[in-house]
Design a protein around this motif. Structure first.
Motif, PDB file in Angstrom:
ATOM      1  N   ALA A  44       0.847  -1.207   0.000  1.00  0.00           N
ATOM      2  CA  ALA A  44       0.000   0.000   0.000  1.00  0.00           C
ATOM      3  C   ALA A  44       0.878   1.251   0.000  1.00  0.00           C
ATOM      4  O   ALA A  44       0.589   2.224  -0.704  1.00  0.00           O
ATOM      5  CB  ALA A  44      -0.911  -0.002   1.218  1.00  0.00           C
ATOM      6  N   LEU A  45       1.982   1.183   0.769  1.00  0.00           N
ATOM      7  CA  LEU A  45       2.917   2.317   0.818  1.00  0.00           C
ATOM      8  C   LEU A  45       3.560   2.543  -0.550  1.00  0.00           C
ATOM      9  O   LEU A  45       3.701   3.686  -1.011  1.00  0.00           O
ATOM     10  CB  LEU A  45       3.998   2.036   1.870  1.00  0.00           C
ATOM     11  N   ILE A  46       3.915   1.448  -1.233  1.00  0.00           N
ATOM     12  CA  ILE A  46       4.517   1.558  -2.577  1.00  0.00           C
ATOM     13  C   ILE A  46       3.503   2.162  -3.555  1.00  0.00           C
ATOM     14  O   ILE A  46       3.825   3.070  -4.307  1.00  0.00           O
ATOM     15  CB  ILE A  46       5.000   0.169  -3.065  1.00  0.00           C
ATOM     16  N   VAL A  47       2.265   1.657  -3.509  1.00  0.00           N
ATOM     17  CA  VAL A  47       1.228   2.165  -4.429  1.00  0.00           C
ATOM     18  C   VAL A  47       0.987   3.646  -4.181  1.00  0.00           C
ATOM     19  O   VAL A  47       0.925   4.444  -5.127  1.00  0.00           O
ATOM     20  CB  VAL A  47      -0.091   1.355  -4.271  1.00  0.00           C
ATOM     21  N   ASP A  48       0.880   4.022  -2.907  1.00  0.00           N
ATOM     22  CA  ASP A  48       0.651   5.432  -2.592  1.00  0.00           C
ATOM     23  C   ASP A  48       1.826   6.300  -3.040  1.00  0.00           C
ATOM     24  O   ASP A  48       1.632   7.395  -3.535  1.00  0.00           O
ATOM     25  CB  ASP A  48       0.404   5.607  -1.088  1.00  0.00           C
ATOM     26  N   SER A  49       3.057   5.802  -2.857  1.00  0.00           N
ATOM     27  CA  SER A  49       4.237   6.564  -3.286  1.00  0.00           C
ATOM     28  C   SER A  49       4.220   6.755  -4.793  1.00  0.00           C
ATOM     29  O   SER A  49       4.594   7.800  -5.303  1.00  0.00           O
ATOM     30  CB  SER A  49       5.523   5.848  -2.916  1.00  0.00           C
ATOM     31  N   PHE A  50       3.788   5.723  -5.475  1.00  0.00           N
ATOM     32  CA  PHE A  50       3.805   5.746  -6.932  1.00  0.00           C
ATOM     33  C   PHE A  50       2.748   6.672  -7.500  1.00  0.00           C
ATOM     34  O   PHE A  50       2.961   7.336  -8.499  1.00  0.00           O
ATOM     35  CB  PHE A  50       3.600   4.316  -7.456  1.00  0.00           C
ATOM     36  N   TYR A  51       1.589   6.695  -6.878  1.00  0.00           N
ATOM     37  CA  TYR A  51       0.473   7.403  -7.503  1.00  0.00           C
ATOM     38  C   TYR A  51      -0.040   8.626  -6.746  1.00  0.00           C
ATOM     39  O   TYR A  51      -0.832   9.384  -7.308  1.00  0.00           O
ATOM     40  CB  TYR A  51      -0.688   6.440  -7.723  1.00  0.00           C
ATOM     41  N   SER A  52       0.343   8.799  -5.495  1.00  0.00           N
ATOM     42  CA  SER A  52      -0.245   9.916  -4.747  1.00  0.00           C
ATOM     43  C   SER A  52       0.416  11.237  -5.115  1.00  0.00           C
ATOM     44  O   SER A  52       1.491  11.280  -5.701  1.00  0.00           O
ATOM     45  CB  SER A  52      -0.090   9.674  -3.252  1.00  0.00           C
ATOM     46  N   LEU A  53      -0.267  12.302  -4.765  1.00  0.00           N
ATOM     47  CA  LEU A  53       0.267  13.641  -5.022  1.00  0.00           C
ATOM     48  C   LEU A  53       0.506  14.354  -3.701  1.00  0.00           C
ATOM     49  O   LEU A  53      -0.241  14.151  -2.749  1.00  0.00           O
ATOM     50  CB  LEU A  53      -0.757  14.443  -5.825  1.00  0.00           C
ATOM     51  N   PRO A  54       1.521  15.222  -3.636  1.00  0.00           N
ATOM     52  CA  PRO A  54       1.771  15.913  -2.373  1.00  0.00           C
ATOM     53  C   PRO A  54       0.631  16.846  -1.989  1.00  0.00           C
ATOM     54  O   PRO A  54       0.460  17.173  -0.820  1.00  0.00           O
ATOM     55  CB  PRO A  54       3.055  16.702  -2.648  1.00  0.00           C
ATOM     56  N   GLU A  55      -0.138  17.282  -3.002  1.00  0.00           N
ATOM     57  CA  GLU A  55      -1.217  18.230  -2.711  1.00  0.00           C
ATOM     58  C   GLU A  55      -2.447  17.584  -2.061  1.00  0.00           C
ATOM     59  O   GLU A  55      -3.328  18.286  -1.576  1.00  0.00           O
ATOM     60  CB  GLU A  55      -1.626  18.947  -3.998  1.00  0.00           C
ATOM     61  N   ILE A  56      -2.475  16.243  -2.059  1.00  0.00           N
ATOM     62  CA  ILE A  56      -3.613  15.572  -1.410  1.00  0.00           C
ATOM     63  C   ILE A  56      -3.503  15.827   0.089  1.00  0.00           C
ATOM     64  O   ILE A  56      -2.468  15.546   0.695  1.00  0.00           O
ATOM     65  CB  ILE A  56      -3.622  14.050  -1.722  1.00  0.00           C
TER      66      ILE A  56
END
Lengths: 86, 263
Positions: A44-56
């Motif tokens: 989950a941490l890898i997926v979030d790192s890959f696809y999340s944005l800092p602005e979220i």
């Protein structure tokens, strides 16, 4: 242990080739099936790192999957412990 | 009373330590931007080669499956593609003259069009990603910068760069939930703001008095504009002064292999 390794391999394959909701469903099932399934949270941490944005705003993008997987992991281990005691 | 054996105590202690470590780490990531950047950078650098390899495997699989496809369906597809090809050839003839006219007008108005792009291959895309995001294999090493516009087939705007790493970049699609894009309805001659809905969909609200038909082109604002899509679903209500137009990005992200980043 063999089952767990197979589950890990399946999860990685799903992460690489399948839509995210298949991976998320499999991770939740494995968290419930296996004891302390930290691999699910790590993925989950890898997926979030890959696809999340800092602005979220929610946990800078780590809220959606990482936080939820940690909560599921904790709640499931707590529930399992309680059920065993009973 | 439940007796806790030493081995169980160790297990519990271990579990608590792990939870504490993870919670501290996640909390740091959530509150401190630098920690988040470091984590994301490290994970992306480690996992992007795996992603590239997975794309390679997927492409190989497609080419192997292609060999075993039904001959009849292939023939039907070939006929359909031939028809489409004739249509497109006719359209190109018209487009060439329009392009030439456009260039002449721009030169006349001292606005020469000089666009150059950085090419990037997509290594991850929806629905693999939970958000409307794509990851490409071009990063700061290739000269990618934040805010660069991502263009498909040289004429379709699909998004812009939001995070750049050494060898990879994240692109936020125009359909990302809440993402706003300035656009012009070509036939209605009205500018509006497109709001991303997720899943490749974009919504526009314009006055009901403006006549819009399904299939009308929607472009980005500016002298050198890009195509955003064509009006798909029009929701008009006699009681509402605004009509809602929902459209999709005109590219199939699953088929898209390479994109250009406008310098």
């Amino acid at each position: 242990m063999k089952k767990r390794i197979l589950a890990d391999m399946l999860l990685v394959c799903l992460f690489l080739f399948a839509p995210w909701y298949f991976t998320a469903t499999a991770a939740i099932i494995f968290i419930l099936l296996f004891e302390n399934y930290w691999e699910g949270a790590a993925l989950a941490l890898i997926v979030d790192s890959f696809y999340s944005l800092p602005e979220i705003s929610l946990w800078r993008g780590f809220g959606f999957l990482t936080l939820s997987s940690l909560i599921i992991l904790y709640v499931s281990s707590f529930a399992k412990r309680k059920i065993k005691v009973l | 009373m439940t007796k806790i054996y030493p081995q169980n105590r160790d297990k519990r202690k271990k579990r608590k330590t792990w939870i504490l470590i993870f919670a501290i780490f996640a909390l740091l990531g959530a509150t401190n931007g630098n920690v988040r950047n470091f984590t994301v950078k490290a994970i992306i650098n480690v996992t992007s080669p795996v992603f590239k390899f997975s794309r390679f495997v997927a492409e190989k699989k497609d080419s192997i499956v292609f060999l075993f496809r039904n001959k009849q369906s292939m023939g039907e597809e070939l006929n359909y593609l031939r028809e489409i090809n004739i249509e497109l050839e006719n359209e190109i003839i018209l487009l060439e003259s329009t392009k030439k006219e456009n260039e002449e007008l721009k030169i006349l108005l001292s606005r020469p069009e000089k666009k150059s792009y950085i090419l990037g291959s997509i290594i991850s895309r929806p629905p693999q990603s939970p958000y409307d995001m794509i990851v490409i294999d071009a990063g700061s090493d290739a000269g990618v910068k934040n805010g660069m516009r991502a263009v498909a087939y040289g004429s379709v705007l699909i998004g812009h760069v939001v995070e750049v790493f050494t060898n990879t970049s994240k692109i936020k699609l125009v359909s990302y939930p809440g993402e706003e894009t300035n656009l012009i309805m070509e036939n209605g001659k009205i500018s509006a703001i497109g709001l991303g809905l997720g899943g490749g969909n974009i919504e526009v609200k314009i006055p009901s008095s403006v006549k819009i038909n399904s299939g009308d082109k929607i472009n980005t604002e500016g002298t050198s504009h890009y195509l955003l899509g064509t009006a798909d679903k029009i929701e008009a209500d006699a009681l509402n002064p605004f009509q809602k137009i929902i459209f999709r990005m005109p590219v199939n992200l699953n088929e898209l292999q390479k994109i250009g980043l406008e310098k």
